[in-house]
Design a protein around this motif. Structure first.
Motif, PDB file in Angstrom:
ATOM      1  N   ARG A 159       0.839  -1.199   0.000  1.00  0.00           N
ATOM      2  CA  ARG A 159       0.000   0.000   0.000  1.00  0.00           C
ATOM      3  C   ARG A 159       0.880   1.257   0.000  1.00  0.00           C
ATOM      4  N   ALA A 160       1.945   1.232   0.802  1.00  0.00           N
ATOM      5  CA  ALA A 160       2.854   2.388   0.866  1.00  0.00           C
ATOM      6  C   ALA A 160       3.540   2.627  -0.467  1.00  0.00           C
ATOM      7  N   ALA A 161       3.736   1.541  -1.207  1.00  0.00           N
ATOM      8  CA  ALA A 161       4.381   1.659  -2.514  1.00  0.00           C
ATOM      9  C   ALA A 161       3.377   1.938  -3.631  1.00  0.00           C
ATOM     10  N   GLY A 162       2.107   2.097  -3.266  1.00  0.00           N
ATOM     11  CA  GLY A 162       1.078   2.377  -4.255  1.00  0.00           C
ATOM     12  C   GLY A 162       0.688   1.181  -5.091  1.00  0.00           C
ATOM     13  N   LYS A 163       0.930  -0.024  -4.587  1.00  0.00           N
ATOM     14  CA  LYS A 163       0.663  -1.246  -5.355  1.00  0.00           C
ATOM     15  C   LYS A 163      -0.554  -2.009  -4.872  1.00  0.00           C
ATOM     16  N   ALA A 164      -1.321  -1.438  -3.953  1.00  0.00           N
ATOM     17  CA  ALA A 164      -2.487  -2.152  -3.432  1.00  0.00           C
ATOM     18  C   ALA A 164      -3.597  -1.163  -3.119  1.00  0.00           C
ATOM     19  N   GLY A 165      -4.827  -1.605  -3.339  1.00  0.00           N
ATOM     20  CA  GLY A 165      -5.975  -0.814  -2.934  1.00  0.00           C
ATOM     21  C   GLY A 165      -6.284  -1.036  -1.467  1.00  0.00           C
ATOM     22  N   ARG A 166      -7.368  -0.488  -0.985  1.00  0.00           N
ATOM     23  CA  ARG A 166      -7.711  -0.606   0.432  1.00  0.00           C
ATOM     24  C   ARG A 166      -8.226  -2.005   0.754  1.00  0.00           C
ATOM     25  N   ASP A 167      -7.812  -2.509   1.887  1.00  0.00           N
ATOM     26  CA  ASP A 167      -8.292  -3.784   2.428  1.00  0.00           C
ATOM     27  C   ASP A 167      -8.622  -3.530   3.894  1.00  0.00           C
ATOM     28  N   LEU A 168      -9.909  -3.448   4.206  1.00  0.00           N
ATOM     29  CA  LEU A 168     -10.325  -3.036   5.552  1.00  0.00           C
ATOM     30  C   LEU A 168      -9.891  -4.029   6.624  1.00  0.00           C
ATOM     31  N   LYS A 169      -9.855  -5.305   6.293  1.00  0.00           N
ATOM     32  CA  LYS A 169      -9.429  -6.299   7.288  1.00  0.00           C
ATOM     33  C   LYS A 169      -7.955  -6.104   7.633  1.00  0.00           C
ATOM     34  N   LYS A 170      -7.140  -5.949   6.613  1.00  0.00           N
ATOM     35  CA  LYS A 170      -5.703  -5.804   6.866  1.00  0.00           C
ATOM     36  C   LYS A 170      -5.381  -4.454   7.496  1.00  0.00           C
ATOM     37  N   GLU A 171      -6.148  -3.429   7.141  1.00  0.00           N
ATOM     38  CA  GLU A 171      -5.945  -2.136   7.789  1.00  0.00           C
ATOM     39  C   GLU A 171      -6.196  -2.231   9.293  1.00  0.00           C
ATOM     40  N   ALA A 172      -7.245  -2.964   9.676  1.00  0.00           N
ATOM     41  CA  ALA A 172      -7.542  -3.108  11.107  1.00  0.00           C
ATOM     42  C   ALA A 172      -6.389  -3.794  11.837  1.00  0.00           C
ATOM     43  N   LEU A 173      -5.812  -4.822  11.224  1.00  0.00           N
ATOM     44  CA  LEU A 173      -4.702  -5.517  11.874  1.00  0.00           C
ATOM     45  C   LEU A 173      -3.457  -4.635  11.932  1.00  0.00           C
ATOM     46  N   LEU A 174      -3.245  -3.804  10.899  1.00  0.00           N
ATOM     47  CA  LEU A 174      -2.160  -2.832  10.980  1.00  0.00           C
ATOM     48  C   LEU A 174      -2.381  -1.861  12.134  1.00  0.00           C
ATOM     49  N   GLY A 175      -3.636  -1.466  12.343  1.00  0.00           N
ATOM     50  CA  GLY A 175      -3.953  -0.578  13.457  1.00  0.00           C
ATOM     51  C   GLY A 175      -3.662  -1.206  14.802  1.00  0.00           C
ATOM     52  N   ILE A 176      -3.905  -2.513  14.902  1.00  0.00           N
ATOM     53  CA  ILE A 176      -3.567  -3.231  16.138  1.00  0.00           C
ATOM     54  C   ILE A 176      -2.062  -3.221  16.349  1.00  0.00           C
ATOM     55  N   MET A 177      -1.319  -3.547  15.290  1.00  0.00           N
ATOM     56  CA  MET A 177       0.147  -3.588  15.426  1.00  0.00           C
ATOM     57  C   MET A 177       0.735  -2.210  15.674  1.00  0.00           C
ATOM     58  N   ALA A 178       0.043  -1.167  15.239  1.00  0.00           N
ATOM     59  CA  ALA A 178       0.518   0.194  15.489  1.00  0.00           C
ATOM     60  C   ALA A 178       0.195   0.674  16.893  1.00  0.00           C
ATOM     61  N   GLY A 179      -0.590  -0.086  17.638  1.00  0.00           N
ATOM     62  CA  GLY A 179      -0.975   0.325  18.981  1.00  0.00           C
ATOM     63  C   GLY A 179      -2.143   1.276  19.009  1.00  0.00           C
ATOM     64  N   ASP A 180      -2.810   1.477  17.871  1.00  0.00           N
ATOM     65  CA  ASP A 180      -3.928   2.414  17.793  1.00  0.00           C
ATOM     66  C   ASP A 180      -5.279   1.744  18.029  1.00  0.00           C
ATOM     67  N   ILE A 181      -5.333   0.431  17.917  1.00  0.00           N
ATOM     68  CA  ILE A 181      -6.569  -0.322  18.140  1.00  0.00           C
ATOM     69  C   ILE A 181      -6.296  -1.322  19.250  1.00  0.00           C
ATOM     70  N   ARG A 182      -7.122  -1.305  20.261  1.00  0.00           N
ATOM     71  CA  ARG A 182      -6.879  -2.074  21.486  1.00  0.00           C
ATOM     72  C   ARG A 182      -7.606  -3.413  21.447  1.00  0.00           C
ATOM     73  N   VAL A 183      -6.877  -4.482  21.689  1.00  0.00           N
ATOM     74  CA  VAL A 183      -7.429  -5.834  21.585  1.00  0.00           C
ATOM     75  C   VAL A 183      -8.103  -6.253  22.890  1.00  0.00           C
ATOM     76  N   ASN A 184      -9.330  -6.748  22.754  1.00  0.00           N
ATOM     77  CA  ASN A 184     -10.044  -7.433  23.829  1.00  0.00           C
ATOM     78  C   ASN A 184     -10.098  -8.899  23.423  1.00  0.00           C
ATOM     79  N   LEU A 185      -9.432  -9.757  24.172  1.00  0.00           N
ATOM     80  CA  LEU A 185      -9.249 -11.153  23.764  1.00  0.00           C
ATOM     81  C   LEU A 185     -10.134 -12.092  24.569  1.00  0.00           C
ATOM     82  N   HIS A 186     -11.018 -12.806  23.877  1.00  0.00           N
ATOM     83  CA  HIS A 186     -11.798 -13.898  24.458  1.00  0.00           C
ATOM     84  C   HIS A 186     -10.861 -15.090  24.631  1.00  0.00           C
ATOM     85  N   CYS A 187     -10.599 -15.503  25.877  1.00  0.00           N
ATOM     86  CA  CYS A 187      -9.672 -16.611  26.117  1.00  0.00           C
ATOM     87  C   CYS A 187      -9.891 -17.159  27.526  1.00  0.00           C
TER      88      CYS A 187
END
Length: 453
Positions: free
Chosen positions: A240-268
């Protein structure tokens, strides 16, 4: 734990969608909110609560204390406060606490009585894939659910609605006030932490084992699926940063988790499952906000403490599924003693009305094994600790000057089964008064039910 991987802290994954040098910097797409809050606080009711036993949610207790509420906020907490000319409420013999916060509800998506008639009426989870990371539970919430009213009547002032735990990646959560609204966005709290639901163990494993579905069929398969999904998200970020991909909402959400911007609530539930997902978080540089249910967390308190992960637990849910066989009643006080951030949660519209009683039951079990938990600590399990998880600890969960006046005047000790919520304030406005019938119409689901007309 990766350095800087705390709540809201940036990590290397955040750079995956970074603009090239000299290019215009755009906010990360996972920070967008396509469904903004339209909540507006009601007109505040200025008052002075006089002579109560006060639990401030931060570990303090004042006997015979006062709370001054003005302009929707807590103006002062103390003893013998001067009355600046507001309504005075005699609170002698009663208790005041912050409003109760429930971090795990399915209100509005698993609606009684609809689901009593037909379980297919539930919208609690999107189960077409093990990865529902692109879904937002708020788009399914029915605000007519009578569970919101019932929670309010029992002192709940804030709640997090989570997706269900069938998918591994179940999607975004929403934080709401249990107030009347035509849509969930009239209830939505602005500025809370961006929440997300993940699941491990029997639920996602069982989904994949269904003959009609594709997906992991074992615990090791669930963890492998998680890891591959995060790797795929990282690769997408580079493309995506290289302009080679369109938007993927699922992968964007996981990037947000890895960036620390989306907080995980884990069922476990099981200790080994919790440890496995904590290891995934460490591998990909993110911190899990809380383990929900966590019936075996008492076995691994050091892992939770070291990772800075909270445990959202029940008092006495046990034996209803295989992975809940080793649950114990004293888990909350054991975790508290070990230095773990602990809180009560409901996962049930019924238990959501009784979170203080859940805390009382857990503390009683602790006393039976020699752990004393005073009320000023117990109240943290339903107020200030949940506020931290939801990113609201500078606004609610504590009775402190300048904070929003979300509070409850209880008829007595809030940890007694005989106690009722006499007054519930949200943003300084009386949202529930036990001495008066509700002014607003009842939910459509209650018309002609139980004698209500």
């Amino acid at each position: 734990m990766a350095k800087g991987a705390g709540f809201g802290s940036p990590i290397a994954a955040a750079a995956l969608l970074a603009a090239p040098v000299g290019a215009q910097v755009r906010p990360a797409p996972w920070k967008d909110d396509p469904f903004p809050s339209r909540y507006k606080a009601a007109a505040p009711d200025d008052m002075l609560l006089r002579g109560a036993t006060i639990l401030d949610g931060a570990g303090g207790r004042i006997d015979g204390g006062d709370v001054l509420v003005r302009g929707g906020r807590i103006a002062a907490v103390g003893k013998a406060l001067a009355n600046p000319g507001v309504r005075e409420v005699d609170a002698k013999g009663r208790w005041v606490t912050p409003g109760v916060i429930d971090v795990h509800t399915h209100n509005g998506t698993f609606v009684v009585p609809l689901t009593d008639i037909d379980r297919e009426a539930s919208d609690v989870a999107e189960v077409s894939s093990p990865n529902g990371a692109d879904t937002w539970i708020e788009t399914a919430v029915n605000p007519q659910d009578m569970g919101f009213d019932r929670a309010l009547m029992n002192g709940v002032t804030t709640m997090q609605i989570l997706p269900g735990s069938t998918p591994i990646f179940a999607g975004r959560s929403v934080v709401v006030k249990p107030v009347r609204g035509a849509t969930v966005w009239d209830m939505k709290v602005a500025g809370s932490a961006r929440g997300f639901k993940m699941a491990c163990g029997e639920n996602p494993k069982s989904w994949g084992a269904d003959d009609d579905n594709e997906g992991p069929t074992s615990r090791q398969g669930v963890i492998a699926y998680m890891r591959q999904a995060f790797l795929d998200a990282q690769a997408y970020g580079r493309e995506r940063a290289a302009g080679k991909a369109g938007r993927d909402l699922k992968k964007e959400a996981l990037l947000g988790i890895m960036a620390g911007d989306i907080r995980v609530n884990l069922h476990c539930y099981r200790a080994n499952d919790i440890a496995s997902v904590l290891a995934v978080g460490q591998e990909f540089g993110f911190r899990i906000g809380a383990i929900h249910h966590a019936t075996e967390a008492y076995k691994i308190p050091g892992l939770l403490r070291e990772s800075g992960t909270c445990a959202a637990v029940w008092a006495d849910w046990w034996g209803f599924k295989i992975e809940a066989q080793d649950a114990i009643r004293a888990e909350a006080p054991l975790l508290e003693r070990a230095g773990v951030c602990v809180m009560m949660h409901s996962d049930s519209a019924a238990d959501g009305q009784r979170l203080n009683i859940a805390a009382a039951k857990a503390a009683a079990a602790g006393r039976r094994i020699g752990i004393e938990t005073p009320p000023e600590t117990m109240i943290k399990w339903t107020t200030s600790n949940p506020a931290k998880l939801l990113g609201l600890s500078d606004r609610v969960g504590t009775l402190k000057a300048g904070y929003q006046a979300d509070l409850v005047l209880w008829s007595g000790d809030p940890f007694s089964i005989y106690t009722k919520a006499d007054l519930v304030l949200i943003d300084g406005a009386v949202a529930w008064d036990r001495s008066k019938p509700p002014a607003a119409p009842v939910s459509d689901f209650e018309l002609e039910r139980g004698g209500v007309r």
